[in-house]
Design a protein around this motif. Structure first.
Motif, PDB file in Angstrom:
ATOM      1  N   HIS A  54     -22.937   0.183  13.089  1.00  0.00           N
ATOM      2  CA  HIS A  54     -21.872  -0.002  12.093  1.00  0.00           C
ATOM      3  C   HIS A  54     -20.833   1.095  12.309  1.00  0.00           C
ATOM      4  CE1 HIS A  54     -19.648  -0.718   8.547  1.00  0.00           C
ATOM      5  NE2 HIS A  54     -20.256   0.143   7.753  1.00  0.00           N
ATOM      6  N   THR A 201     -23.803   0.502  -2.199  1.00  0.00           N
ATOM      7  CA  THR A 201     -23.714  -0.193  -0.919  1.00  0.00           C
ATOM      8  C   THR A 201     -23.777  -1.698  -1.132  1.00  0.00           C
ATOM      9  OG1 THR A 201     -24.885   1.643   0.102  1.00  0.00           O
ATOM     10  CG2 THR A 201     -24.713  -0.361   1.386  1.00  0.00           C
ATOM     11  N   THR A 203     -23.921  -5.833   0.307  1.00  0.00           N
ATOM     12  CA  THR A 203     -24.251  -6.776   1.367  1.00  0.00           C
ATOM     13  C   THR A 203     -23.252  -7.909   1.253  1.00  0.00           C
ATOM     14  OG1 THR A 203     -25.960  -8.218   2.315  1.00  0.00           O
ATOM     15  CG2 THR A 203     -25.960  -7.970  -0.082  1.00  0.00           C
ATOM     16  N   SER A 204     -22.717  -8.322   2.383  1.00  0.00           N
ATOM     17  CA  SER A 204     -21.664  -9.334   2.376  1.00  0.00           C
ATOM     18  C   SER A 204     -21.677 -10.076   3.703  1.00  0.00           C
ATOM     19  CB  SER A 204     -20.302  -8.672   2.158  1.00  0.00           C
ATOM     20  OG  SER A 204     -19.244  -9.570   2.440  1.00  0.00           O
ATOM     21  N   PRO A 208     -21.839  -8.204   8.563  1.00  0.00           N
ATOM     22  CA  PRO A 208     -23.218  -8.312   9.057  1.00  0.00           C
ATOM     23  C   PRO A 208     -23.720  -7.036   9.720  1.00  0.00           C
ATOM     24  CG  PRO A 208     -21.700  -9.513  10.474  1.00  0.00           C
ATOM     25  CD  PRO A 208     -20.922  -9.124   9.258  1.00  0.00           C
ATOM     26  N   ASP A 211     -25.668  -4.883   7.263  1.00  0.00           N
ATOM     27  CA  ASP A 211     -27.050  -5.313   7.034  1.00  0.00           C
ATOM     28  C   ASP A 211     -27.957  -4.818   8.161  1.00  0.00           C
ATOM     29  OD1 ASP A 211     -26.037  -6.575   4.829  1.00  0.00           O
ATOM     30  OD2 ASP A 211     -26.207  -8.599   5.631  1.00  0.00           O
ATOM     31  N   VAL A 214     -28.505  -1.030   7.677  1.00  0.00           N
ATOM     32  CA  VAL A 214     -29.422  -0.735   6.568  1.00  0.00           C
ATOM     33  C   VAL A 214     -30.859  -1.061   6.965  1.00  0.00           C
ATOM     34  CG1 VAL A 214     -30.090  -1.419   4.233  1.00  0.00           C
ATOM     35  CG2 VAL A 214     -27.689  -0.965   4.757  1.00  0.00           C
ATOM     36  N   THR A 226     -31.495  -0.215  -1.136  1.00  0.00           N
ATOM     37  CA  THR A 226     -31.303  -1.625  -1.461  1.00  0.00           C
ATOM     38  C   THR A 226     -29.813  -1.921  -1.535  1.00  0.00           C
ATOM     39  OG1 THR A 226     -33.370  -1.730  -2.713  1.00  0.00           O
ATOM     40  CG2 THR A 226     -31.714  -3.412  -3.197  1.00  0.00           C
ATOM     41  N   GLN A 227     -29.392  -2.975  -0.850  1.00  0.00           N
ATOM     42  CA  GLN A 227     -28.007  -3.441  -0.960  1.00  0.00           C
ATOM     43  C   GLN A 227     -27.902  -4.472  -2.080  1.00  0.00           C
ATOM     44  OE1 GLN A 227     -28.517  -4.438   3.342  1.00  0.00           O
ATOM     45  NE2 GLN A 227     -26.282  -4.258   3.315  1.00  0.00           N
ATOM     46  N   ARG A 228     -26.722  -4.598  -2.648  1.00  0.00           N
ATOM     47  CA  ARG A 228     -26.458  -5.627  -3.655  1.00  0.00           C
ATOM     48  C   ARG A 228     -25.068  -6.218  -3.406  1.00  0.00           C
ATOM     49  NH1 ARG A 228     -29.666  -1.724  -6.530  1.00  0.00           N
ATOM     50  NH2 ARG A 228     -31.547  -2.750  -7.310  1.00  0.00           N
ATOM     51  N   THR A 229     -24.886  -7.432  -3.847  1.00  0.00           N
ATOM     52  CA  THR A 229     -23.586  -8.074  -3.707  1.00  0.00           C
ATOM     53  C   THR A 229     -22.600  -7.449  -4.697  1.00  0.00           C
ATOM     54  OG1 THR A 229     -24.083  -9.746  -5.368  1.00  0.00           O
ATOM     55  CG2 THR A 229     -24.701 -10.258  -3.077  1.00  0.00           C
ATOM     56  N   ALA A 265     -18.213  -0.822   3.148  1.00  0.00           N
ATOM     57  CA  ALA A 265     -19.417  -1.404   2.555  1.00  0.00           C
ATOM     58  C   ALA A 265     -19.918  -0.636   1.341  1.00  0.00           C
ATOM     59  CB  ALA A 265     -20.524  -1.498   3.599  1.00  0.00           C
TER      60      ALA A 265
END
Length: 274
Positions: A54, A201, A203-204, A208, A211, A214, A226-229, A265
């Motif tokens: 990334h 952080t 996630t989308s 990619p 992700d 992570v 943990t990622q979240r939208t 991100a």
């Protein structure tokens, strides 16, 4: 990322004895990406690998730091907030919360909270203050809400507005409802006019590579995150008056406006308790 993790056994009073320099740690890797020197070979190796997965990770870290500066400056200068509870502090770097706030209002009071032994070793750098203001540091875990509030009351007056700062820290609480509950309990203890400053952080589908980075971190580093939208991140502000421009990329957040910048991100927002 930040340095706050889940509860860990505290087998030694000496924080140095709780530090494992052979395993990469999020606080030190974050420090490396920000150009700091408080990191080790294991941190730099993993940090470089994540940067290959990334390439924008350095800007991600810097954007989160700028978001903190914009938010604290606005709260202090425009909204008159004079008290800050900064949980998941991370390693000290330039423009820490008390430095930003006390430049504008020297009487500002700041309590830093982190349970990371790495941060504890460096905590003295966070305890400088103007003569009119005050700073303090608590060795507590994010989940220890009662202990945090009880100890912070020695420095902060909870009858007056407080800005609760949670930058890159609830990412270390895997369960959604538990993480939302922690934020609610802390905000419930603060009076009307208090604010929540939170970054997380994301996630989308458009990112990619994040992700993949992570996933690599969670296999090799500590603590896991943990990622979240963006929609799930916005839930942390339920019941609060969300300040413009809302929950957006930290690289674009500016009070009342959107900066022209590439999304990173890490998304953040500021909400006011009515």
């Amino acid at each position: 990322m930040s340095s706050e993790a889940g509860p860990e056994p505290r087998t030694s009073r000496d924080p140095q004895e709780r530090i494992d320099t052979t395993r990469p740690h999020t606080a030190r890797v974050w420090n490396y990406w920000l150009g700091g020197r408080d990191n080790y070979e294991a941190d730099r190796t993993v940090g470089d690998h994540i940067r290959r997965l990334h390439p924008g990770i350095g800007e991600y870290a810097r954007a989160d730091r700028r978001f903190l500066g914009h938010a604290v400056s606005h709260l202090t200068g425009e909204l008159g907030v004079r008290q800050f509870l900064d949980i998941g502090t991370g390693l000290p770097t330039a423009d820490n919360t008390h430095e930003v706030a006390q430049r504008i209002a020297p009487e500002s009071r700041v309590v830093y909270v982190d349970n990371d032994p790495i941060v504890l070793v460096h905590a003295q750098a966070l305890l400088t203050s103007t003569r009119q203001g005050r700073t303090d540091y608590l060795d507590c875990d994010l989940r220890e809400t009662d202990a945090i509030l009880e100890q912070a009351a020695a420095t902060l007056d909870f009858s007056r507005p407080v800005a609760l700062i949670l930058l890159g820290v609830v990412i270390f609480v895997e369960d959604d409802e538990e993480s939302y509950g922690i934020v609610r309990r802390l905000m419930d203890a603060l009076p009307s006019g208090s604010h929540l400053v939170l970054s997380h952080t994301v996630t989308s589908p458009e990112m990619p590579d994040v992700d993949r980075a992570v996933a690599y971190w969670n296999r090799n580093g500590t603590p896991k995150l943990t990622q979240r939208t963006p929609e799930r991140i916005a839930r942390y502000f339920d019941g609060l008056e969300l300040l413009s421009p809302g929950v957006v990329s930290c690289s674009r957040w500016l009070p009342g406006a959107l900066l022209e910048a590439e999304d990173v991100a890490m998304f953040g927002g500021v909400g006011r308790k009515r």
